[in-house]
Write a protein that holds these residues in place. Structure first.
Motif, short mmCIF file in Angstrom:
data_model
loop_
_atom_site.label_atom_id
_atom_site.label_comp_id
_atom_site.label_asym_id
_atom_site.label_seq_id
_atom_site.Cartn_x
_atom_site.Cartn_y
_atom_site.Cartn_z
N ILE A 26 42.28 47.62 40.63
CA ILE A 26 41.72 47.02 41.85
C ILE A 26 42.45 45.72 42.17
O ILE A 26 42.44 44.78 41.38
CB ILE A 26 40.22 46.75 41.68
N ALA A 27 43.07 45.68 43.35
CA ALA A 27 43.74 44.47 43.81
C ALA A 27 42.72 43.56 44.49
O ALA A 27 41.89 44.03 45.28
CB ALA A 27 44.86 44.81 44.78
N PHE A 28 42.77 42.27 44.18
CA PHE A 28 41.86 41.32 44.81
C PHE A 28 42.31 41.02 46.23
O PHE A 28 43.51 41.02 46.52
CB PHE A 28 41.80 40.01 44.02
N ALA A 29 41.36 40.71 47.09
CA ALA A 29 41.66 40.28 48.45
C ALA A 29 42.43 38.96 48.41
O ALA A 29 42.26 38.17 47.47
CB ALA A 29 40.37 40.11 49.25
N GLU A 30 43.26 38.72 49.41
CA GLU A 30 44.03 37.46 49.47
C GLU A 30 43.10 36.26 49.40
O GLU A 30 43.44 35.26 48.77
CB GLU A 30 44.86 37.42 50.74
N SER A 31 41.93 36.35 50.04
CA SER A 31 40.99 35.22 50.02
C SER A 31 40.47 34.96 48.61
O SER A 31 40.26 33.81 48.22
CB SER A 31 39.84 35.47 50.99
N THR A 32 40.27 36.01 47.81
CA THR A 32 39.82 35.86 46.43
C THR A 32 40.89 35.18 45.59
O THR A 32 40.61 34.27 44.82
CB THR A 32 39.45 37.23 45.82
N VAL A 33 42.14 35.61 45.75
CA VAL A 33 43.25 35.01 45.01
C VAL A 33 43.40 33.54 45.40
O VAL A 33 43.57 32.67 44.55
CB VAL A 33 44.56 35.79 45.25
N ALA A 34 43.29 33.24 46.69
CA ALA A 34 43.40 31.85 47.16
C ALA A 34 42.29 30.99 46.56
O ALA A 34 42.54 29.86 46.12
CB ALA A 34 43.35 31.80 48.68
N GLU A 35 41.08 31.52 46.51
CA GLU A 35 39.96 30.78 45.93
C GLU A 35 40.18 30.54 44.44
O GLU A 35 39.92 29.46 43.92
CB GLU A 35 38.64 31.53 46.15
N GLU A 36 40.68 31.54 43.73
CA GLU A 36 40.95 31.39 42.30
C GLU A 36 42.03 30.34 42.05
O GLU A 36 41.97 29.59 41.08
CB GLU A 36 41.34 32.73 41.68
N LYS A 37 43.03 30.28 42.92
CA LYS A 37 44.07 29.26 42.76
C LYS A 37 43.47 27.86 42.91
O LYS A 37 43.83 26.95 42.17
CB LYS A 37 45.19 29.48 43.76
N LEU A 38 42.56 27.70 43.86
CA LEU A 38 41.92 26.39 44.05
C LEU A 38 41.04 26.01 42.87
O LEU A 38 40.98 24.86 42.48
CB LEU A 38 41.06 26.41 45.32
N ALA A 39 40.35 26.98 42.30
CA ALA A 39 39.40 26.72 41.23
C ALA A 39 40.01 26.80 39.83
O ALA A 39 39.34 26.52 38.85
CB ALA A 39 38.24 27.72 41.32
N ASN A 40 41.28 27.17 39.75
CA ASN A 40 41.96 27.36 38.46
C ASN A 40 41.77 26.13 37.56
O ASN A 40 42.10 25.03 37.95
CB ASN A 40 43.45 27.60 38.72
N PRO A 41 41.24 26.32 36.34
CA PRO A 41 40.98 25.19 35.46
C PRO A 41 42.05 24.93 34.40
O PRO A 41 41.85 24.11 33.51
CB PRO A 41 39.67 25.60 34.78
N VAL A 42 43.20 25.61 34.46
CA VAL A 42 44.19 25.49 33.38
C VAL A 42 45.58 25.22 33.95
O VAL A 42 46.00 25.84 34.93
CB VAL A 42 44.22 26.79 32.54
#
Length: 112
Positions: A26-42
């Motif tokens: 399952i590929a994530f939506a572009e908006s999901t990937v963008a949100e994960e990049k913003l929230a990335n903790p590492v």
């Protein structure tokens, strides 16, 4: 890495870890990937400003980390940017934004 800006004062320059773009088939939506990049903790520390970890009241035992360490930071922390045409995410964070050090070989991801 391209030519990187030099952190000033108490700032650390961090190259953020890559985030997943899929889970299994399952590929994530572009908006999901963008949100994960913003929230990335590492991320990995690339450089430290000349005043990082110099406040003896905040850091009585000295620096919490060093250049090359992979560290935990708060989600959404720091000034986020990219350089040139690259897709690599970078951040400037304050020295006291480091929450912990990730041991070598350990992969950390936010829950999706």
């Amino acid at each position: 890495d391209p030519i990187l800006p030099t952190p000033a004062g108490f700032f650390l320059l961090i190259r953020m870890a890559d985030v997943p773009t899929s889970k299994g088939p399952i590929a994530f939506a572009e908006s999901t990937v963008a949100e994960e990049k913003l929230a990335n903790p590492v991320g990995t520390i690339l450089a430290m400003g000349p005043e990082a970890y110099s406040d003896p009241n905040k850091f009585p035992t000295g620096s919490r980390c060093k250049v090359g360490d992979t560290v935990f930071i708060g989600a959404y922390v720091g000034q986020k940017f990219k350089l040139g045409g690259t897709e690599t995410d970078y951040r400037f964070i304050f020295d006291d934004d480091v929450k912990g050090i990730v041991p070598d070989g350990v992969v950390v991801r936010r829950y999706l």
